[in-house]
Write a protein that holds these residues in place. Sequence first.
Motif, PDB file in Angstrom:
ATOM      1  N   ALA A 191       1.060  -1.109   0.045  1.00  0.00           N
ATOM      2  CA  ALA A 191       0.231   0.127  -0.001  1.00  0.00           C
ATOM      3  C   ALA A 191       0.842   1.227  -0.049  1.00  0.00           C
ATOM      4  CB  ALA A 191      -0.815  -0.056   1.220  1.00  0.00           C
ATOM      5  N   LEU A 192       2.211   0.903   0.042  1.00  0.00           N
ATOM      6  CA  LEU A 192       3.076   2.219   0.303  1.00  0.00           C
ATOM      7  C   LEU A 192       3.079   3.091  -0.914  1.00  0.00           C
ATOM      8  CD1 LEU A 192       5.497   3.504   1.736  1.00  0.00           C
ATOM      9  CD2 LEU A 192       6.919   1.914   0.705  1.00  0.00           C
ATOM     10  N   ASP A 193       2.843   4.353  -0.623  1.00  0.00           N
ATOM     11  CA  ASP A 193       3.003   5.299  -1.982  1.00  0.00           C
ATOM     12  C   ASP A 193       4.406   5.788  -2.365  1.00  0.00           C
ATOM     13  OD1 ASP A 193       2.769   7.501  -3.857  1.00  0.00           O
ATOM     14  OD2 ASP A 193       1.771   8.793  -2.122  1.00  0.00           O
ATOM     15  N   VAL A 194       5.163   5.284  -3.143  1.00  0.00           N
ATOM     16  CA  VAL A 194       6.469   5.395  -3.424  1.00  0.00           C
ATOM     17  C   VAL A 194       6.699   6.571  -4.333  1.00  0.00           C
ATOM     18  CG1 VAL A 194       6.899   2.946  -3.150  1.00  0.00           C
ATOM     19  CG2 VAL A 194       6.304   3.809  -5.579  1.00  0.00           C
ATOM     20  N   VAL A 204       8.086   3.166   9.555  1.00  0.00           N
ATOM     21  CA  VAL A 204       7.311   2.064   9.097  1.00  0.00           C
ATOM     22  C   VAL A 204       7.297   1.995   7.520  1.00  0.00           C
ATOM     23  CG1 VAL A 204       5.248   0.810   9.093  1.00  0.00           C
ATOM     24  CG2 VAL A 204       5.719   2.130  11.190  1.00  0.00           C
ATOM     25  N   GLU A 205       7.026   2.923   6.933  1.00  0.00           N
ATOM     26  CA  GLU A 205       7.141   3.126   5.605  1.00  0.00           C
ATOM     27  C   GLU A 205       8.504   2.760   4.949  1.00  0.00           C
ATOM     28  OE1 GLU A 205       3.688   6.196   4.107  1.00  0.00           O
ATOM     29  OE2 GLU A 205       5.365   7.016   4.868  1.00  0.00           O
ATOM     30  N   ALA A 206       9.540   3.365   5.595  1.00  0.00           N
ATOM     31  CA  ALA A 206      11.044   2.976   4.995  1.00  0.00           C
ATOM     32  C   ALA A 206      11.326   1.602   5.115  1.00  0.00           C
ATOM     33  CB  ALA A 206      12.141   3.838   6.016  1.00  0.00           C
ATOM     34  N   LYS A 207      10.813   1.010   6.140  1.00  0.00           N
ATOM     35  CA  LYS A 207      10.934  -0.592   6.674  1.00  0.00           C
ATOM     36  C   LYS A 207      10.349  -1.299   5.557  1.00  0.00           C
ATOM     37  CE  LYS A 207      11.298  -3.626  10.192  1.00  0.00           C
ATOM     38  NZ  LYS A 207      10.606  -4.165  11.583  1.00  0.00           N
ATOM     39  N   VAL A 208       9.156  -0.879   4.884  1.00  0.00           N
ATOM     40  CA  VAL A 208       8.284  -1.763   3.872  1.00  0.00           C
ATOM     41  C   VAL A 208       9.126  -1.535   2.652  1.00  0.00           C
ATOM     42  CG1 VAL A 208       6.381  -1.649   2.502  1.00  0.00           C
ATOM     43  CG2 VAL A 208       6.070  -1.263   4.852  1.00  0.00           C
ATOM     44  N   TYR A 209       9.932  -0.281   2.194  1.00  0.00           N
ATOM     45  CA  TYR A 209      10.432   0.051   1.295  1.00  0.00           C
ATOM     46  C   TYR A 209      11.801  -0.893   1.193  1.00  0.00           C
ATOM     47  CZ  TYR A 209      12.371   2.968  -2.695  1.00  0.00           C
ATOM     48  OH  TYR A 209      12.802   3.182  -3.591  1.00  0.00           O
ATOM     49  N   GLN A 210      12.322  -1.052   2.246  1.00  0.00           N
ATOM     50  CA  GLN A 210      13.662  -1.603   2.281  1.00  0.00           C
ATOM     51  C   GLN A 210      13.672  -3.056   1.571  1.00  0.00           C
ATOM     52  OE1 GLN A 210      16.926  -1.356   3.697  1.00  0.00           O
ATOM     53  NE2 GLN A 210      16.393   1.088   3.604  1.00  0.00           N
ATOM     54  N   THR A 211      12.303  -3.666   1.864  1.00  0.00           N
ATOM     55  CA  THR A 211      12.518  -5.166   1.454  1.00  0.00           C
ATOM     56  C   THR A 211      11.764  -5.402   0.079  1.00  0.00           C
ATOM     57  OG1 THR A 211      10.146  -5.479   2.623  1.00  0.00           O
ATOM     58  CG2 THR A 211      12.214  -5.877   3.852  1.00  0.00           C
ATOM     59  N   HIS A 212      11.501  -4.325  -0.464  1.00  0.00           N
ATOM     60  CA  HIS A 212      10.792  -4.381  -1.792  1.00  0.00           C
ATOM     61  C   HIS A 212      11.687  -5.256  -3.031  1.00  0.00           C
ATOM     62  CE1 HIS A 212      12.618  -0.704  -3.374  1.00  0.00           C
ATOM     63  NE2 HIS A 212      12.483  -1.225  -4.537  1.00  0.00           N
ATOM     64  N   PRO A 213      13.045  -5.078  -3.084  1.00  0.00           N
ATOM     65  CA  PRO A 213      13.639  -5.835  -3.809  1.00  0.00           C
ATOM     66  C   PRO A 213      13.634  -7.484  -3.517  1.00  0.00           C
ATOM     67  CG  PRO A 213      15.147  -3.905  -3.281  1.00  0.00           C
ATOM     68  CD  PRO A 213      13.834  -4.187  -2.256  1.00  0.00           C
ATOM     69  N   THR A 214      13.788  -7.781  -2.597  1.00  0.00           N
ATOM     70  CA  THR A 214      13.537  -9.292  -1.886  1.00  0.00           C
ATOM     71  C   THR A 214      12.222  -9.899  -2.269  1.00  0.00           C
ATOM     72  OG1 THR A 214      15.049  -8.684  -0.286  1.00  0.00           O
ATOM     73  CG2 THR A 214      14.455 -10.678  -0.124  1.00  0.00           C
ATOM     74  N   ASP A 215      11.221  -8.951  -1.863  1.00  0.00           N
ATOM     75  CA  ASP A 215       9.689  -9.278  -1.592  1.00  0.00           C
ATOM     76  C   ASP A 215       9.627  -9.557  -3.232  1.00  0.00           C
ATOM     77  OD1 ASP A 215      10.077  -9.417   0.974  1.00  0.00           O
ATOM     78  OD2 ASP A 215       8.764  -7.339   0.976  1.00  0.00           O
ATOM     79  N   GLY A 216      10.039  -8.675  -4.110  1.00  0.00           N
ATOM     80  CA  GLY A 216       9.401  -8.799  -5.565  1.00  0.00           C
ATOM     81  C   GLY A 216      10.166 -10.177  -6.084  1.00  0.00           C
ATOM     82  N   ALA A 217      11.487 -10.226  -6.021  1.00  0.00           N
ATOM     83  CA  ALA A 217      12.181 -11.391  -6.427  1.00  0.00           C
ATOM     84  C   ALA A 217      11.559 -12.579  -5.864  1.00  0.00           C
ATOM     85  CB  ALA A 217      13.703 -11.241  -6.007  1.00  0.00           C
ATOM     86  N   ARG A 218      11.035 -12.616  -4.618  1.00  0.00           N
ATOM     87  CA  ARG A 218      10.327 -13.915  -4.226  1.00  0.00           C
ATOM     88  C   ARG A 218       8.961 -14.204  -4.794  1.00  0.00           C
ATOM     89  NH1 ARG A 218      10.186 -13.013   1.309  1.00  0.00           N
ATOM     90  NH2 ARG A 218      12.247 -13.238   1.672  1.00  0.00           N
ATOM     91  N   ARG A 219       8.347 -13.149  -4.999  1.00  0.00           N
ATOM     92  CA  ARG A 219       7.058 -13.270  -5.713  1.00  0.00           C
ATOM     93  C   ARG A 219       7.172 -14.049  -7.056  1.00  0.00           C
ATOM     94  NH1 ARG A 219       2.634 -10.745  -4.778  1.00  0.00           N
ATOM     95  NH2 ARG A 219       3.523  -9.387  -3.160  1.00  0.00           N
TER      96      ARG A 219
END
Length: 307
Positions: A191-194, A204-219
């Motif tokens: 839901a993060l507005d990047v 909290v938003e910065a923490k979500v942002y930190q994992t977007h490469p790993t999460d995207g790759a995993r997806r």
Amino acid sequence: MSFLPIRVSTLRGDQAIDFDTYVKINEKQILYLRKGDSFEGPRLKRLKGKKLKKMYIMENDEGLYRNYLTKNIEMAYDPKSEKSVQTRSEIIQGLQQSNAEAVIEDVDNAEAYQKAKDECARFVDFLIREDEALVHIIGQENLDKNLAHHGVTVATLATAIAKRLGTVDPRQIHILSLGALIHDIEHFYTALDVARPRSAFTPVEAKVYQTHPTDGARRLSEKRHMDPQVVKIIAQHEEQIDGKGFPVGLQENQLDPLAQIVSSANALDRLITFENVPRNSSVKKLMINHVGSYPLSHIQILGDIVG
Ligand SMILES: [Fe+2]
Ligand SMILES: [Fe+2]
């Protein structure tokens, strides 16, 4: 009357549409552009300003829409086309954006992935063949701060870097541009507005942002149709050669060379599109604020392109 959604990004260029297009307002379809009109220049700009991703056509017109698409694609990629490189670039930018949206929004769709992959090869060949195309594609301002448009810009810049470095195998450039096209896939699922400066993110938003490469790759990693190199590019696209990137903080010798190129291209377009840095001072800013984070050869090439 039943309607069919279509992607706005597929409606580019000066070819007249032979079907009516509608926008949805309060659950009702309102006629927007009539057949006989086209979506070039100022009209396209106005439409982008409205942040519309989908428009509608009447279901009966689907065949006409498909013909329009095929005609537009073939005309844009035809080296002997009489249309200007600018018009062709405008169309190709839109097609790439639409391909990115299709993959990002439906990761299980092997057909959409294959289509994006095939068209990335045509896109790269177009960029390499037509020197003038680069300026026209990146010159299309991302007015609605659209994620897929950002993907196309990063793919374009990454291809340009690879072309000028001259060290990347031409077949690898196809994969490079595909990885760049969908590198930020994960943002679609949070839901993060990047589309704003990172300094404005809450912890909290910065923490979500930190994992977007790993999460995207995993997806994507478990999808059988996915190329492992694309997954790698997504996983490493925020890493930097000085080890100050994220999510892992990899060092230069641990970084995939293709991911390195995407990282440089992405850093520049993030500044322009989301950090509101004026285009003409963006490369300077990248150099001063992030000294040592990106290879100097990449920065020099980006400087030549963006000025
Ligand atoms: Fe990213
Ligand atoms: Fe990005």
